[in-house]
Design an enzyme around this catalytic site. Sequence first.
Site, PDB file in Angstrom:
ATOM      1  N   ASP A 211       0.871  -1.171   0.000  1.00 43.84           N
ATOM      2  CA  ASP A 211       0.000   0.000   0.000  1.00 43.84           C
ATOM      3  C   ASP A 211       0.914   1.229   0.000  1.00 43.84           C
ATOM      4  OD1 ASP A 211      -2.130   1.710  -0.015  1.00 43.84           O
ATOM      5  OD2 ASP A 211      -3.187   0.772   1.651  1.00 43.84           O
TER       6      ASP A 211
HETATM    7  C1  NOJ Z   1      -3.940   3.948   0.194  1.00 43.27           C
HETATM    8  C2  NOJ Z   1      -5.137   3.066   0.352  1.00 43.27           C
HETATM    9  O1  NOJ Z   1      -5.065   2.371   1.580  1.00 43.27           O
HETATM   10  C3  NOJ Z   1      -5.305   2.067  -0.774  1.00 43.27           C
HETATM   11  O2  NOJ Z   1      -6.517   1.400  -0.596  1.00 43.27           O
HETATM   12  C4  NOJ Z   1      -5.244   2.757  -2.090  1.00 43.27           C
HETATM   13  O3  NOJ Z   1      -5.475   1.837  -3.125  1.00 43.27           O
HETATM   14  C5  NOJ Z   1      -3.875   3.424  -2.212  1.00 43.27           C
HETATM   15  N1  NOJ Z   1      -3.736   4.410  -1.170  1.00 43.27           N
HETATM   16  C6  NOJ Z   1      -3.685   4.079  -3.562  1.00 43.27           C
HETATM   17  O4  NOJ Z   1      -4.499   5.174  -3.674  1.00 43.27           O
END
Ligand code: NOJ
Length: 735
Positions: free
Chosen positions: A263
Amino acid sequence: MERMKLIELLNDMSLEEKIGQLVQLSSNFYEDEAVLTGPAMEFGIGEAEINHAGSTLSIFDPKIIKQIQENAVKKQPHNIPLLFMADIINGYKTIFPIPLAQGCTFQPELAKKCAEVSAKEASAGGLHVTFSPMVDLVRDARWGRVMESTGEDKYLNSLFAAAIVQGYQGKDLKDKGSIASCVKHFAAYGAPTAGKEYNNVELSLRSLKEDYLPAYQAAIDAGVSMVMTSFNTLDRIPATGNKWLMQDVLRKQIGFEGVVISDWAAIEELITQGVAQDKEEAAQLAMVAGVDIDMATNVYIKNLKRLIEKGILNETQIDEAVLRILTLKNELGLFENPYKDLDIEEYSRYNLCPEHRKIARKAAADSMVLLKNDAILPLKKKEQCIALIGPYAEEMHLYGAWSLLGEDSNTISLKSGMELADADNELLCVKGVNLLSEKETLYGFKGLVSESNPVTKDAMKEAIKAAQKADIVILALGEHAYHSGEGGSKADLRLPKQQRELFKAVSQVNKNCISIIFSGRPMDLREIAEGSKSVLQAWFPGSEGGNAIADLLYGIVSPSGRLAMTFPYSTGQVPIHYDHFNTGRPFNGDHKNRFQSKYLDIPNEPLYPFGYGLGYTKFSYSEVKLSKTNMNKQDTLTASVVVKNIGEHEGIETVQFYLQDQKASVVRPVRELKGFQRVFLQPAESAEIKFEISEDMLRFYNYNMDYTSEEGTFLVFIGENSTTMNQAEFKLQLC
Ligand code: NOJ
């Protein structure tokens, strides 16, 4: 390209090039007006490193995507195209209800259609991968991201996970209109302690395996291309650096062979979490765990080469990760056509086209849950005065926090929906109070969020005046979209104070109040339910929200949504879920007995349980009939009920089937959903609904952590929601 060719390509790549494939650059590397869905990180890299990057995220303009890809293919030494990824969560341009609302449809096939439409629009816009579905099991409404999940039930979540993945990916990723899906967040991100965003997760291994993993497993079994790691710790080890979780569980037990992405900045955060000394160690931990792509930081790009030179990492580990990424690019057909389905003409034609809007309208209507109705709905089309009061009366932002491309101008507001549905009514529309409280500052992905059309001081008085004049009041209340979603944890699940005051003032002068609640989470609706004749949970319904609500209000569509997540009585009850355990001292209703499992100040029961939802008619259930009362391992038995529409309207009933294992080597939930069927019945019509029970439905992780069933007595419950007591009993014999 054949696999041999991919391997030849890999063998011909320099180490720098290979490491580049493992790097995902945020959109600010490519455009000025970037969308950042996480903190901007220091990179300190030059043009050569940028040219080696394997993927990027959150670039949406197809013309810009085309230019960037043209340039990337030219400059990458082996002309390897970039992967364009983004969060397409509940729609691209046509916005569907938020995932939690989609869960309430109890129609995975409808969610699949929504995913198909999203993929069609997104791929014409040049995207290759969506970071969806989020299949994290959720039990705590304080956590803002419950809106992105399909709810609290492992069985329901698994069905939705598989359906959504199939919807995005179609039969073949190369096919027109297909995009790759990335399931997230592995693992157990939905159980943060105290509902606080990014918080640690303390979970037993049994619960992880039995409750939390099935939905990821379902997505993987459905062929999902990618898995995203989660921010949280699990057993005190951050998921992104957790070798056991990624290798033993994800790769070996679950059998995932695709690409794993961190993430946003999660690899670098291993330092703040306290398991890595510096970026070098963070890179090492994540690579050893098996994280292929580093999202939005320079940890891999700056450290992997050194780790190999020092002999800490082996180049074959890098090769395996790169090969997985090249394989995905190949499966998408990007080596033959780096733009895949990007087509400006089709992009304009598909986005928000009538066919897509139609699906959005149905999904929105079917996702709303009628929580209360004292014979006031459906509204009659007659000359009457309706006061539409509240911050959501004319609000156009109806698509939740995770819709990066939703535009207000494309949304049907509640007011427009009602006007279109019934031109004869006199409609008085007053906002009354602001959505945001006076001193509140709220940030979204694009910076500071402001109040749309702020009200003057007299607005409350106008609202009361309108309510006094009206025959019926519709109160359009709720949370701001950015009160939920990522970074949207809350400690109080009631509506904002100014809205509760508005509700009180209005409901005092008019007793015919219908409350419509817009939110990304279950809320504490006690006061609202008490003072309203009817309550409709509308969630964030998307582009067709206003039309969908009007369809339900006027009975053009029968309400059929059922709660995919329990609505607590008050915040103090969360985390709460229907499939809990019996304690040794379950509460029997006798308050004189102090020594029972209960609260002193609130009931044990939620305000509205899982599976709950009303329609405009009533259904009766016959007793549960079993084809036999004993079964063995090879056998199945059939449980059936006759459901009859005993009301005056046609309607859809969601017949729900639960099982309880009465005694086992470990404590088992009081019941678990094992099946459901939606049945449409005309007044006086009835249908026999059957569920087949087989031994595999009775398995669980037993005392020895074997996934198996145990002999004994089971209860079958079939009824209208998770509290039904309509039951029968059978025995499982294993020999
Ligand atoms: C953080 C989020 O937790 C995740 O779900 C998301 O896909 C990513 N950022 C990218 O935006």
